[in-house]
Structures are given as C-alpha cells and as structure tokens.
Motif scaffolding. Structure first.
Motif, PDB file in Angstrom:
ATOM      1  N   VAL A 199       0.851  -1.195   0.000  1.00 11.58           N
ATOM      2  CA  VAL A 199       0.000   0.000   0.000  1.00 11.58           C
ATOM      3  C   VAL A 199       0.881   1.238   0.000  1.00 11.58           C
ATOM      4  CG1 VAL A 199      -1.785   1.257   1.253  1.00 11.58           C
ATOM      5  CG2 VAL A 199      -1.789  -1.247   1.250  1.00 11.58           C
ATOM      6  N   GLY A 200       0.557   2.208  -0.862  1.00  9.03           N
ATOM      7  CA  GLY A 200       1.293   3.462  -0.886  1.00  9.03           C
ATOM      8  C   GLY A 200       1.103   4.229   0.403  1.00  9.03           C
ATOM      9  N   PRO A 201       2.156   4.893   0.920  1.00  7.48           N
ATOM     10  CA  PRO A 201       2.044   5.582   2.207  1.00  7.48           C
ATOM     11  C   PRO A 201       1.042   6.732   2.193  1.00  7.48           C
ATOM     12  CG  PRO A 201       4.134   6.090   1.122  1.00  7.48           C
ATOM     13  CD  PRO A 201       3.505   4.990   0.341  1.00  7.48           C
ATOM     14  N   ARG A 202       0.696   7.234   1.023  1.00  7.74           N
ATOM     15  CA  ARG A 202      -0.255   8.353   0.948  1.00  7.74           C
ATOM     16  C   ARG A 202      -1.589   7.944   0.332  1.00  7.74           C
ATOM     17  NH1 ARG A 202       3.892  13.131  -1.220  1.00  7.74           N
ATOM     18  NH2 ARG A 202       5.366  12.975   0.536  1.00  7.74           N
ATOM     19  N   SER A 203      -1.794   6.651   0.178  1.00 10.37           N
ATOM     20  CA  SER A 203      -3.008   6.174  -0.495  1.00 10.37           C
ATOM     21  C   SER A 203      -4.108   5.831   0.509  1.00 10.37           C
ATOM     22  CB  SER A 203      -2.666   4.937  -1.349  1.00 10.37           C
ATOM     23  OG  SER A 203      -1.624   5.207  -2.247  1.00 10.37           O
ATOM     24  N   LEU A 204      -4.404   6.762   1.399  1.00 11.00           N
ATOM     25  CA  LEU A 204      -5.348   6.471   2.473  1.00 11.00           C
ATOM     26  C   LEU A 204      -6.763   6.268   1.951  1.00 11.00           C
ATOM     27  CD1 LEU A 204      -4.059   8.916   5.236  1.00 11.00           C
ATOM     28  CD2 LEU A 204      -3.569   6.486   4.933  1.00 11.00           C
ATOM     29  N   ARG A 205      -7.171   7.099   0.992  1.00 16.06           N
ATOM     30  CA  ARG A 205      -8.521   6.947   0.443  1.00 16.06           C
ATOM     31  C   ARG A 205      -8.656   5.611  -0.289  1.00 16.06           C
ATOM     32  NH1 ARG A 205     -10.238  11.877  -3.116  1.00 16.06           N
ATOM     33  NH2 ARG A 205     -12.082  10.541  -3.284  1.00 16.06           N
ATOM     34  N   LEU A 206      -7.624   5.253  -1.057  1.00 13.30           N
ATOM     35  CA  LEU A 206      -7.640   3.972  -1.767  1.00 13.30           C
ATOM     36  C   LEU A 206      -7.678   2.819  -0.764  1.00 13.30           C
ATOM     37  CD1 LEU A 206      -7.404   2.218  -4.301  1.00 13.30           C
ATOM     38  CD2 LEU A 206      -4.919   2.503  -4.174  1.00 13.30           C
ATOM     39  N   GLU A 207      -6.892   2.930   0.289  1.00 10.10           N
ATOM     40  CA  GLU A 207      -6.868   1.871   1.294  1.00 10.10           C
ATOM     41  C   GLU A 207      -8.244   1.708   1.936  1.00 10.10           C
ATOM     42  OE1 GLU A 207      -4.804   0.769   5.589  1.00 10.10           O
ATOM     43  OE2 GLU A 207      -3.847   2.247   4.275  1.00 10.10           O
ATOM     44  N   ARG A 208      -8.891   2.812   2.274  1.00  7.20           N
ATOM     45  CA  ARG A 208     -10.227   2.723   2.867  1.00  7.20           C
ATOM     46  C   ARG A 208     -11.210   2.078   1.909  1.00  7.20           C
ATOM     47  NH1 ARG A 208      -8.950   7.931   5.119  1.00  7.20           N
ATOM     48  NH2 ARG A 208      -9.936   8.943   3.327  1.00  7.20           N
ATOM     49  N   SER A 209     -11.104   2.426   0.622  1.00  9.11           N
ATOM     50  CA  SER A 209     -11.999   1.861  -0.377  1.00  9.11           C
ATOM     51  C   SER A 209     -11.782   0.354  -0.532  1.00  9.11           C
ATOM     52  CB  SER A 209     -11.788   2.562  -1.729  1.00  9.11           C
ATOM     53  OG  SER A 209     -12.558   1.946  -2.740  1.00  9.11           O
ATOM     54  N   VAL A 210     -10.501  -0.064  -0.566  1.00  9.12           N
ATOM     55  CA  VAL A 210     -10.189  -1.488  -0.721  1.00  9.12           C
ATOM     56  C   VAL A 210     -10.644  -2.265   0.506  1.00  9.12           C
ATOM     57  CG1 VAL A 210      -8.302  -3.159  -0.930  1.00  9.12           C
ATOM     58  CG2 VAL A 210      -8.290  -1.084  -2.317  1.00  9.12           C
ATOM     59  N   ARG A 211     -10.422  -1.710   1.695  1.00  8.27           N
ATOM     60  CA  ARG A 211     -10.875  -2.380   2.915  1.00  8.27           C
ATOM     61  C   ARG A 211     -12.397  -2.564   2.886  1.00  8.27           C
ATOM     62  NH1 ARG A 211      -7.576  -3.073   7.248  1.00  8.27           N
ATOM     63  NH2 ARG A 211      -5.492  -2.172   7.086  1.00  8.27           N
ATOM     64  N   HIS A 212     -13.099  -1.536   2.427  1.00  5.38           N
ATOM     65  CA  HIS A 212     -14.563  -1.633   2.353  1.00  5.38           C
ATOM     66  C   HIS A 212     -14.982  -2.736   1.371  1.00  5.38           C
ATOM     67  CE1 HIS A 212     -18.743  -0.360   2.470  1.00  5.38           C
ATOM     68  NE2 HIS A 212     -18.746  -0.306   1.150  1.00  5.38           N
ATOM     69  N   SER A 213     -14.309  -2.776   0.217  1.00  5.76           N
ATOM     70  CA  SER A 213     -14.634  -3.800  -0.785  1.00  5.76           C
ATOM     71  C   SER A 213     -14.367  -5.203  -0.245  1.00  5.76           C
ATOM     72  CB  SER A 213     -13.816  -3.575  -2.060  1.00  5.76           C
ATOM     73  OG  SER A 213     -14.130  -2.337  -2.652  1.00  5.76           O
ATOM     74  N   LEU A 214     -13.242  -5.378   0.445  1.00  8.93           N
ATOM     75  CA  LEU A 214     -12.900  -6.689   0.986  1.00  8.93           C
ATOM     76  C   LEU A 214     -13.871  -7.105   2.085  1.00  8.93           C
ATOM     77  CD1 LEU A 214      -9.009  -6.361   1.130  1.00  8.93           C
ATOM     78  CD2 LEU A 214     -10.288  -7.999  -0.242  1.00  8.93           C
TER      79      LEU A 214
END
Length: 305
Positions: A199-214
């Motif tokens: 995970v990119g250190p600044r990709s917080l929005r992407l991380e939240r989206s992926v966590r939601h999808s998973l």
C-alpha cells in the motif's frame, strides 16, 4: 501438534496456508517475515515452499533448490529434506521447479482407487514431523489449483495477502472459491484474514476503499487485518538482494550507513550497498502483522475446540 479427530478432515494443527489467485501480492515475503518474527519470539517454525518458483530462497538467503527432494518425498511418503536453522528456530522445506510435475503426477494417479490426491500426499509428508513445530506456514503458487487446494486440505487456516488493484482482488475471490471447495473435506479450515500488501504511504482513500470492498466480499467470515504492509520498493529490493528479513535489514542498513560516513570522513568513496537508508517501517509492520495472525490463530483454535 496433533491430527484432528474428525474422520473427514486431514487438517494439522497450527498449519497456515498463504494464498492468492494472482502472483506478486506478497505471499512469499509475508511467509518469510511472519515466520521469521514468530521464530524470533521463540516459536519453533517450519516454512514449506510449495511454489515451483522457489522464491522463498531469495527472501531467506539460502541456496535455491530444485524441489526434487520434496517431490520425491511426496511420491514415496518418506521424510522430506528439511533445511534446519535457516534462522534460529526457523526451518524450511524448500520448493523448486520439480513441483511443476505435481499436476501431471496427479493425472497419472487419478485412475487408482488408493492413490489419494495431493492433499493426502502432503499430509503423509507433514503429519509425522508436525509435532516438532509450533507453527507451519505453507507458501502456495498463484496458478496451481492442485497445489493450493492440497495445501488447504491439511491446513487449519488461510491467510490471503492482496494488493489494492482489481486483478489482485479478483485473486482473492478465486482463493475464496478454492477455500469453499475444500471446506467439505476439511471442516476445520478457517479463513484467518486478508493482508493489504504494497500500500502506498499516501493512499489512504484507496486503502479505505479497498478495505470496504474486501469487508463486503468477506462479510463476517474473516477480518481484514489492521496492519497493512506499505510499499517501500528500495527496502524490498535490498531485502531480496541480500537474503535478509526486514528486521535484519534494519540493522544491516544502519551499519552500512555508519560505514558510508566513515568513508566520507576519510575522504574515500563510500560503497553503495543498499538502496534504502532504513527498513524500520516495514520491520515494525511485519512484527505487528505477526502478532495479529497469531492472535487470530488462537481464536480459531478456541472455536474449533
């Protein structure tokens, strides 16, 4: 460790398979570093490389193997070759290219009523030595259904590392289907959780989206682990080039920096042995992830009992 009593199950306690239907998602690196941290904490750990690529050798720094000795052990049901003390408390059964022949072997044995499948062969190899270990981690290849489902057949838990791209998430779905295909045979099998990797250190929005999808995909079946492994390409390249785990790389990089400063003071050209100045973040993340996985295994054991 002991064999489960259920007649339909060949699960071996404290055996965890790491799997994803796509390559390059951190399975091998996670196996090596989680196993390394568990061993560092005092657990007796065995890593089993079921991938024909045999890349676990790169992460741990031992000589690459052909996998022929493991293949022969599977055929004959004899004790496999174990590389002992690759790290303190950490042993390895190496894989390699010879494991590509497993699929053909299974096809040739399909007509024999007493032949068994790959799960049976793997159980015959691992069960006699499992008692010596507190934790066994299986590294599986992305595209070999026979090897993956055989690993699931002897495991009590599955951990799924994934990146955030759509292809990796599709790989999670493929693993989930293979997981369900094995559950009838091995009802002790549980999905321990999903690890976000790279995970990119600044990709917080992407991380939240992926966590939601998973979480939508998994429902209440398994958690997405809180610890995510960030994307530090320079440290990852150093670790594989040197055959070091991340907690080892941290110390090695610090020593290398001291040598560079010493060379500069002496007016000499410093040696550039490392791309990264530190691996502290990755070392800390793998330590935290190891704790999460072990706590989840304790929970699964309690539920199975």
């Amino acid at each position: 460790m002991a064999e489960r009593e259920a007649s339909t199950s060949k699960a071996i306690e404290r055996v965890v398979a790491l799997a994803n239907g796509k390559g390059g998602v951190g399975k091998t690196t996670t196996v090596a570093n989680v196993g390394g941290y568990a061993a560092l904490a005092g657990a007796k750990v065995l890593l089993v490389d079921l991938d024909p690529q045999g890349d676990l050798a790169r992460d741990l720094g031992y000589e690459p193997q052909t996998g022929q000795e493991l293949f022969n052990a599977l055929i004959t049901g004899t004790a496999p070759r174990v590389l002992t003390e690759v790290r303190e408390n950490l042993d390895v059964i190496p894989g390699g290219q010879a494991l590509e022949d497993i699929q053909g072997l299974m096809v040739s044995r399909a007509g024999r009523n007493d032949a068994g499948d790959f799960g049976d062969l793997l159980y015959a190899v691992l069960a006699p030595i499992a008692e010596a270990y507190d934790l066994i981690l299986l590294d599986t290849p992305p595209g070999e259904r026979t090897l993956v489902e055989g690993a699931f057949a002897v495991s009590t838990a599955v951990v799924i590392p994934t990146r955030s791209d759509d292809a990796s998430l599709d790989g999670v779905e493929r693993v989930a289907r293979r997981f369900m295909a094995v559950r009838e045979r091995n009802p002790a099998l549980q999905l321990a959780g999903v690890v976000l990797f790279g995970v990119g250190p600044r990709s917080l929005r992407l991380e939240r989206s992926v966590r939601h999808s998973l979480q939508e995909m998994l429902s209440d079946v398994a958690p997405v682990f809180n610890t995510r492994i960030r994307n530090l390409e320079s440290a990852s390249a150093d670790a594989r080039k040197k055959g070091l785990l991340f907690y080892e790389l941290e110390g090695a990089a610090t020593d290398a920096q001291k040598q560079r400063l010493k060379a500069l003071r002496a007016g000499e050209k410093p040696a550039e042995e490392f791309f990264a100045r530190s691996a502290g973040d990755l070392a800390e993340e793998y330590e935290q992830l190891t704790g999460e996985i072990l706590r989840r295994l304790n929970q699964i054991e309690s539920e199975n009992l």
